[in-house]
Write a protein that holds these residues in place. Structure first.
Motif, PDB file in Angstrom:
ATOM      1  N   LEU A  46     -17.142 -14.294  16.057  1.00 27.45           N
ATOM      2  CA  LEU A  46     -18.028 -14.989  16.997  1.00 27.45           C
ATOM      3  C   LEU A  46     -19.087 -14.012  17.461  1.00 27.45           C
ATOM      4  N   VAL A  47     -20.333 -14.464  17.506  1.00 27.50           N
ATOM      5  CA  VAL A  47     -21.388 -13.693  18.160  1.00 27.50           C
ATOM      6  C   VAL A  47     -22.132 -14.605  19.120  1.00 27.50           C
ATOM      7  N   GLY A  48     -22.576 -14.022  20.207  1.00 31.96           N
ATOM      8  CA  GLY A  48     -23.337 -14.771  21.196  1.00 31.96           C
ATOM      9  C   GLY A  48     -24.043 -13.818  22.131  1.00 31.96           C
ATOM     10  N   THR A  49     -24.703 -14.369  23.112  1.00 33.03           N
ATOM     11  CA  THR A  49     -25.429 -13.560  24.074  1.00 33.03           C
ATOM     12  C   THR A  49     -24.978 -13.902  25.486  1.00 33.03           C
ATOM     13  N   VAL A  50     -25.182 -12.951  26.389  1.00 32.23           N
ATOM     14  CA  VAL A  50     -24.929 -13.193  27.808  1.00 32.23           C
ATOM     15  C   VAL A  50     -26.233 -13.307  28.583  1.00 32.23           C
ATOM     16  N   ASP A  51     -27.325 -12.922  27.959  1.00 31.34           N
ATOM     17  CA  ASP A  51     -28.676 -13.045  28.506  1.00 31.34           C
ATOM     18  C   ASP A  51     -29.592 -13.174  27.302  1.00 31.34           C
ATOM     19  N   HIS A  52     -29.884 -14.403  26.922  1.00 29.73           N
ATOM     20  CA  HIS A  52     -30.510 -14.632  25.623  1.00 29.73           C
ATOM     21  C   HIS A  52     -31.925 -14.070  25.545  1.00 29.73           C
ATOM     22  N   GLY A  53     -32.663 -14.115  26.649  1.00 37.53           N
ATOM     23  CA  GLY A  53     -34.009 -13.558  26.636  1.00 37.53           C
ATOM     24  C   GLY A  53     -34.005 -12.066  26.388  1.00 37.53           C
ATOM     25  N   THR A  54     -33.104 -11.345  27.041  1.00 35.54           N
ATOM     26  CA  THR A  54     -33.011  -9.910  26.834  1.00 35.54           C
ATOM     27  C   THR A  54     -32.592  -9.586  25.405  1.00 35.54           C
ATOM     28  N   TYR A  55     -31.672 -10.366  24.865  1.00 39.22           N
ATOM     29  CA  TYR A  55     -31.267 -10.145  23.477  1.00 39.22           C
ATOM     30  C   TYR A  55     -32.449 -10.342  22.525  1.00 39.22           C
ATOM     31  N   ALA A  56     -33.236 -11.401  22.725  1.00 38.21           N
ATOM     32  CA  ALA A  56     -34.380 -11.665  21.842  1.00 38.21           C
ATOM     33  C   ALA A  56     -35.385 -10.519  21.896  1.00 38.21           C
ATOM     34  N   ARG A  57     -35.607  -9.988  23.080  1.00 42.95           N
ATOM     35  CA  ARG A  57     -36.545  -8.860  23.197  1.00 42.95           C
ATOM     36  C   ARG A  57     -35.979  -7.610  22.519  1.00 42.95           C
ATOM     37  N   HIS A  58     -34.678  -7.424  22.613  1.00 40.02           N
ATOM     38  CA  HIS A  58     -34.039  -6.293  21.929  1.00 40.02           C
ATOM     39  C   HIS A  58     -34.253  -6.385  20.420  1.00 40.02           C
ATOM     40  N   VAL A  59     -34.080  -7.575  19.868  1.00 45.36           N
ATOM     41  CA  VAL A  59     -34.296  -7.764  18.432  1.00 45.36           C
ATOM     42  C   VAL A  59     -35.735  -7.437  18.062  1.00 45.36           C
ATOM     43  N   GLY A  60     -36.676  -7.938  18.865  1.00 48.65           N
ATOM     44  CA  GLY A  60     -38.081  -7.689  18.577  1.00 48.65           C
ATOM     45  C   GLY A  60     -38.445  -6.218  18.610  1.00 48.65           C
ATOM     46  N   ARG A  61     -37.847  -5.463  19.509  1.00 48.29           N
ATOM     47  CA  ARG A  61     -38.207  -4.056  19.670  1.00 48.29           C
ATOM     48  C   ARG A  61     -37.470  -3.122  18.716  1.00 48.29           C
ATOM     49  N   LEU A  83     -23.943 -19.155  22.525  1.00 45.78           N
ATOM     50  CA  LEU A  83     -22.938 -18.901  21.503  1.00 45.78           C
ATOM     51  C   LEU A  83     -23.624 -19.186  20.174  1.00 45.78           C
ATOM     52  N   SER A  84     -23.963 -18.141  19.459  1.00 41.57           N
ATOM     53  CA  SER A  84     -24.840 -18.270  18.300  1.00 41.57           C
ATOM     54  C   SER A  84     -24.108 -18.695  17.029  1.00 41.57           C
ATOM     55  N   HIS A  85     -22.999 -18.009  16.708  1.00 43.14           N
ATOM     56  CA  HIS A  85     -22.288 -18.298  15.463  1.00 43.14           C
ATOM     57  C   HIS A  85     -20.787 -18.116  15.662  1.00 43.14           C
ATOM     58  N   LEU A  86     -20.034 -19.025  15.094  1.00 42.38           N
ATOM     59  CA  LEU A  86     -18.576 -18.963  15.117  1.00 42.38           C
ATOM     60  C   LEU A  86     -18.066 -19.444  13.769  1.00 42.38           C
ATOM     61  N   ALA A  87     -17.191 -18.665  13.147  1.00 43.93           N
ATOM     62  CA  ALA A  87     -16.607 -19.072  11.865  1.00 43.93           C
ATOM     63  C   ALA A  87     -15.172 -18.569  11.793  1.00 43.93           C
ATOM     64  N   VAL A  88     -14.310 -19.401  11.228  1.00 37.49           N
ATOM     65  CA  VAL A  88     -12.897 -19.063  11.048  1.00 37.49           C
ATOM     66  C   VAL A  88     -12.496 -19.446   9.629  1.00 37.49           C
ATOM     67  N   GLU A  89     -11.733 -18.595   8.988  1.00 36.77           N
ATOM     68  CA  GLU A  89     -11.226 -18.905   7.660  1.00 36.77           C
ATOM     69  C   GLU A  89     -10.495 -20.247   7.684  1.00 36.77           C
ATOM     70  N   LYS A  90     -10.714 -21.047   6.654  1.00 39.93           N
ATOM     71  CA  LYS A  90     -10.173 -22.411   6.634  1.00 39.93           C
ATOM     72  C   LYS A  90      -8.665 -22.437   6.802  1.00 39.93           C
ATOM     73  N   ALA A  91      -7.974 -21.507   6.176  1.00 41.95           N
ATOM     74  CA  ALA A  91      -6.516 -21.496   6.236  1.00 41.95           C
ATOM     75  C   ALA A  91      -5.977 -21.120   7.613  1.00 41.95           C
ATOM     76  N   MET A  92      -6.848 -20.606   8.499  1.00 43.59           N
ATOM     77  CA  MET A  92      -6.404 -20.133   9.808  1.00 43.59           C
ATOM     78  C   MET A  92      -6.895 -21.016  10.953  1.00 43.59           C
ATOM     79  N   ARG A  93      -7.389 -22.194  10.652  1.00 43.36           N
ATOM     80  CA  ARG A  93      -8.040 -22.992  11.684  1.00 43.36           C
ATOM     81  C   ARG A  93      -7.084 -23.726  12.614  1.00 43.36           C
ATOM     82  N   ARG A  94      -5.801 -23.667  12.364  1.00 38.99           N
ATOM     83  CA  ARG A  94      -4.830 -24.246  13.287  1.00 38.99           C
ATOM     84  C   ARG A  94      -4.014 -23.174  13.994  1.00 38.99           C
ATOM     85  N   SER A  95      -4.555 -21.964  13.995  1.00 42.45           N
ATOM     86  CA  SER A  95      -3.842 -20.843  14.614  1.00 42.45           C
ATOM     87  C   SER A  95      -4.237 -20.624  16.070  1.00 42.45           C
TER      88      SER A  95
END
Length: 221
Positions: free
Chosen positions: A76-91, A146-158
């Motif tokens: 999982l990746v996400g931000t806690v302050d999306h504007g600050t994260y976007a500026r970090h990427v730009g810089r 919350l930008s992206h979340l992925a779980v292996e198919k075999a583990m999705r009921r864990s």
């Protein structure tokens, strides 16, 4: 009468830990396999690794690895302050992301036609706006994504997906974030059920430029 016995599978143990640089190849592969929408996937794993590295270096982001019985099974990746994260990427990541994107286009020239249609212009405009904002506006905006979340198919009921989303929300709350946002594929009943069960509220469905249907969700902390 003979006794009837049943052998039960042992309960799986889902744990969450911070992502590190050694996890980036795994994350890129999982993204490509389970999050195929969007242009980033077509730019290849090298671009995805560069993209996810930005979540490791920004103080306004969260990057988590989920494990089941000690084996990597999701992220999982996400931000806690999306504007600050976007500026970090730009810089700090703009040049590397552009270089990775150009290299992918050189290897697959057909992708350039999609960029010419307007996507690259949009990405570059976003980065320019982020870099142009003065440092004085680096105040917490009090919303995260919350930008992206992925779980292996075999583990999705864990319970791993639930554990990662709850960990992300807890970290965001500790940072003073009061509102979280995400978008999920409208046809994914499993994702909808997960987010609803964790207190996320759905918004109005929409279609993106590729015709994919999405549902926005928000959660107040």
């Amino acid at each position: 009468m003979d006794a009837v016995t049943a052998t039960l599978a042992p309960a799986r143990r889902a744990t969450v830990r911070p992502m590190d640089a050694g996890d980036l190849p795994f994350v890129a592969r999982l993204h490509r396999r389970y999050l195929p929408e969007g242009f980033f996937v077509r730019l290849g794993d090298a671009f995805l690794r560069s993209y996810y590295r930005s979540y490791l270096t920004s103080p306004a982001s969260v990057a988590l690895i989920g494990e089941v019985d000690g084996v990597r099974a999701g992220f999982l990746v996400g931000t806690v302050d999306h504007g600050t994260y976007a500026r970090h990427v730009g810089r700090h990541h703009r040049a590397k992301l552009l270089a990775a994107g150009v290299w992918a286009l050189l290897r697959r020239p057909g992708l350039a036609r999609t960029l010419v249609a307007g996507r690259l212009a949009g990405y570059r405009a976003t980065l320019r706006r982020a870099r142009a904002r003065p440092a004085a506006v680096d105040r917490p905006t009090r919303f995260g994504v919350l930008s992206h979340l992925a779980v292996e198919k075999a583990m999705r009921r864990s319970g791993l997906g639930r554990a990662m989303v709850q960990s992300y929300a807890g970290i965001a709350l500790l940072h003073g974030t009061r509102r979280l946002r995400l978008v999920a594929r409208a046809e994914s009943s499993a994702a909808r059920g997960l987010y609803l069960s964790l207190g996320w509220l759905p918004g109005e469905e929409y279609r993106d430029g590729d015709g994919v249907r999405w549902t926005p969700f928000t959660r107040e902390l």
